[in-house]
Design an enzyme around this catalytic site. Structure first.
Site, short mmCIF file in Angstrom:
data_model
loop_
_atom_site.label_atom_id
_atom_site.label_comp_id
_atom_site.label_asym_id
_atom_site.label_seq_id
_atom_site.Cartn_x
_atom_site.Cartn_y
_atom_site.Cartn_z
N GLY A 149 -4.26 10.24 -1.30
CA GLY A 149 -4.75 9.21 -2.20
C GLY A 149 -6.23 8.95 -1.97
O GLY A 149 -7.00 8.73 -2.91
N THR A 150 -6.64 9.00 -0.71
CA THR A 150 -8.05 8.80 -0.38
C THR A 150 -8.91 9.89 -1.01
O THR A 150 -9.95 9.61 -1.60
CB THR A 150 -8.22 8.80 1.17
OG1 THR A 150 -7.61 7.61 1.67
CG2 THR A 150 -9.67 8.83 1.57
N CYS A 183 -8.20 -8.13 15.20
CA CYS A 183 -7.85 -7.62 16.52
C CYS A 183 -6.96 -6.38 16.42
O CYS A 183 -6.71 -5.70 17.41
CB CYS A 183 -7.17 -8.70 17.33
SG CYS A 183 -6.13 -9.77 16.34
#
Lengths: 474, 474
Positions: free
Chosen positions: B69-70, B318
């Site tokens: 997809g990227t 984080c």
């Protein structure tokens, strides 16, 4: 059905299949995630990277997985070029690299860079000295394959690397990885898993620690910023497992396949008249042999073999969607028509090769029979690809108009009618097929005639296209 | 182990696995080759293209398969931008697109183009009118997702498309393809097979006939010149088969998952104090819910859930390698700490969700217990993310120095000590953690205090970093 097209893609190695199935169960999750499934995928990905790095003589943190060998080449070339912009923007590569390299070079030049293709000899091999002599002060990257994908010729990579004086070298090892040791001297290394028996969808891009690299695509946190997008962990695991397996088998399998290829190299010219075996006779891949058959259409040849149950491939123009002949064969100055690449996958048997050697002469003969040509050649004389000087005006003793006709028609017409002309006489073949530019000189070399250069077809009564001039042998 | 991270990657659909195995046998060869194995691969590839095109409301010749997809987003954005250069070089996108879009926009801007991110409301939704109002005469491409990948909010794609007046719209349908109909109005469409239960390694890029496209990478003859490299036919076949399967099951499965998600949406705020459920309450994906837990470290939360046997993901800073909080949550102006995205794969059971609802309060309570905080909030008051005006000099009644400490420490310290200050008094929290910029205003909104803006920490006795100013509720 004997499959002799391993250089396009090798059949999936049993180990790859097994590893793929296991990793579909264990390594399907996102390796960037903190949960158990993600950590498991991460561990498999890390282990695969270690395996591939070890096999290629790299460090694990130098290895990125891409989605294909082509992507590895695109990203590797552009990333290294961008990373070395301060050196300049000149790209140096051999004329016989994979089309992904040539396409990247074209794009790079169109975008303001420059590129030089270093010629090869008639065996398809670059000279390390010639390659190095083409270096420029602004050369940012050099690219050289380990072995040629169409004719199997090994390139002098390590020798060339030593002459580059600090210019980074990208080595395209797609055809040799898993079969032969990786040559020394690379700064960047690319490979493709489906060429060694791994699955499709996995390329390798290794970048030596310290080599500057600036990704040409928007980077993400995947694969060291060199290959964006969700990684295909199951396929990568299968690629690594099969690389380890094929390496372990390589020595024995190479020896076996080399014998079979030698058989093809020696028997084909005995069994089939008017054939040119191309590629280096010694410095070559163990599993691959390429030859061209005069007066034969490559597509017809492939189709005939396919009907007889054999899968192979061809670099002839009639088999490509762009209708241009293989740039490799063209750069070598050898015949491109009737071209056949036979690349044996692991496990190919002597019986399969014997069957091929029985079928091939029949298939070629069937194609040639209707042509009524004399196929007895005076032996492959010394190559004579160079023009003897510009031809004078309309001095041709015979003009053969093949305008609008495609490979191999121009050569067939030439062969049919060349006997009409007295020794020393000039024949002009009018053609607008790009393949004729390579094939007419190559035919002259094979038959002992002199190729005398080209001129506008209009000078010989043709409206457009080119006149290829042949001086009949004495 | 219940897997609630389908939005990262869905478990492989049984149909995908079956199709992959079959296609490894039947479709492993190079579909560009003329031999039988090649033709067979070609037929499978063509059939897969038909299936995917039909599912997405496209024509087969509009669909190219990429490796993720990227990659589809990178290629789609850059190809459309290059293709529409004559319009200009301005890229318009929402602030909550996938990071691949933001990375491409950054690269595009760095390379001389320009890009505008259209803000979203507190639910993560763009306004079609606001989006269209950001158009410029030089806008070459607009990009809008069908649904957000972190909070599930549906975007007004069709409505927006109608206001774009001829500017092409790329729709990123990664989170909705296979689950919901593709919204009308796209010029380019992207998707990712592993999000719908297909294998990794397959993205989709559809380009409407007539939409200009100029590949950003060196193109080859594969996939219509839009996705270079050897195609992964077995994975593509599996992707198509599973897309067809999930579409057939989508209506029933969506209804089932929507009920389970509703349960989580309603029960979590009842079971866990100081929680903010984010994303649009109605216009959302059926299978995904996201919430943030005050005073909790996202990584600790994920780890606690993982130990209890639940896999989920988080947009808290984080949990990211860059230590920046999710750009989606930041753009929405909601709390980024203690963030949890629960995305249910097909087949999730009520029992699994019930078990999660039992475990979650315990895990959160265990993290919070040592803090000794009063968790009774005055109800989620009206959001108050806007500053009430610049704060005057050193007028703070309390300065809390959290410099050098990371999310969620600044909020915890603030919550612990805010009671020391009289109503209407000013508290300055000094922090150099990027997450504080989003979380302190969000905390104020949740607790009914007024966020009063920021100033250099030096004005409040800090050496570096920022002072975040809070006016205690009256």
């Amino acid at each position: 059905m004997p499959y002799f097209d391993a250089a396009s893609t090798a059949p999936l190695h049993p180990v790859a299949r097994q590893a793929l199935l296991a990793a579909l169960d264990e390594g399907w999750a996102d390796p960037a995630r903190l949960h158990r499934s993600g950590r498991q995928a991460r561990m498999l990905l890390d282990a695969a990277r270690e395996t591939v790095a070890e096999a290629l003589g790299a460090r694990a943190d130098e290895v990125s997985f891409t989605s294909s060998g082509t992507q590895a080449l695109h990203s590797g070339l552009l990333g290294a070029l961008r990373g070395h912009r301060r050196r300049g923007s000149h790209l140096l590569h051999s004329a016989v690299e994979h089309s992904a390299v040539l396409h990247t070079a074209e794009r790079w030049a169109a975008d303001g860079g420059s590129a030089t293709a270093v010629p090869v000899d008639r065996h398809g091999r670059v000279s390390a000295a010639e390659f190095a002599a083409a270096l420029r002060p602004d050369t940012a990257l050099a690219v050289l394959q380990s072995a040629n994908h169409e004719v199997g010729t090994l390139q002098p990579v390590a020798e060339t690397a030593e002459l580059l004086g600090g210019v980074p070298l990208l080595v395209d090892a797609a055809q040799s990885a898993g079969r032969l040791p990786v040559p020394a001297g690379w700064s960047l290394l690319t490979a493709s898993a489906h060429k060694w028996g791994g699955p499709a969808g996995v390329g390798v891009l290794a970048v030596r620690k310290g080599v500057r690299f600036s990704s040409a695509l928007p980077a993400d946190e995947r694969e060291g910023g060199r290959a964006p997008g969700f990684p295909n962990v199951p396929a990568i695991v299968a690629a690594a497992a099969s690389l380890r397996a094929v390496r372990a088998e390589a020595e024995a399998e190479n020896a076996r396949l080399r014998e079979l290829v030698d058989l093809v190299r020696h028997r084909v010219p005995e069994l089939v008249p008017a054939v040119e075996v191309v590629g280096h006779p010694e410095l070559r891949l163990p599993h691959l042999v390429t030859f061209s058959c005069l007066y034969v259409d490559g597509e017809v040849l492939l189709t005939g073999l396919d009907r007889a149950g054999f899968a192979a491939s061809s670099g002839s123009s009639c088999t490509s969607s762009t209708l241009t002949p293989s740039h490799v064969l063209a750069a070598m100055g050898v015949l491109t028509e009737g071209n056949l690449r036979v690349s044996l996958p692991a496990g190919t048997t002597r019986a399969e090769v014997d069957a091929f050697l029985e079928v091939l002469p029949r298939v070629v003969a069937e194609v040639r029979a209707p042509l009524g040509l004399d196929l007895a050649l005076p032996g492959s004389g010394p190559a004579d690809g160079s023009a003897d000087g510009p031809a004078g005006g309309s001095a041709a003793a015979l003009v053969i108009d093949t305008l609008g006709k495609r490979c191999p028609v121009p050569i067939i017409e030439l062969a049919k009618r060349v006997g009409e002309v007295a020794p020393g006489g000039l024949v002009a073949v009018l053609s607008d097929d790009e393949a004729a530019r390579h094939d007419i000189p190559a035919w002259c070399g094979m038959c002992g005639h002199s190729y005398t250069g080209e001129a506008p077809a209009a000078e010989y009564g043709g409206g457009h296209g080119t006149a290829y001039l042949v001086t009949v042998r004495g």
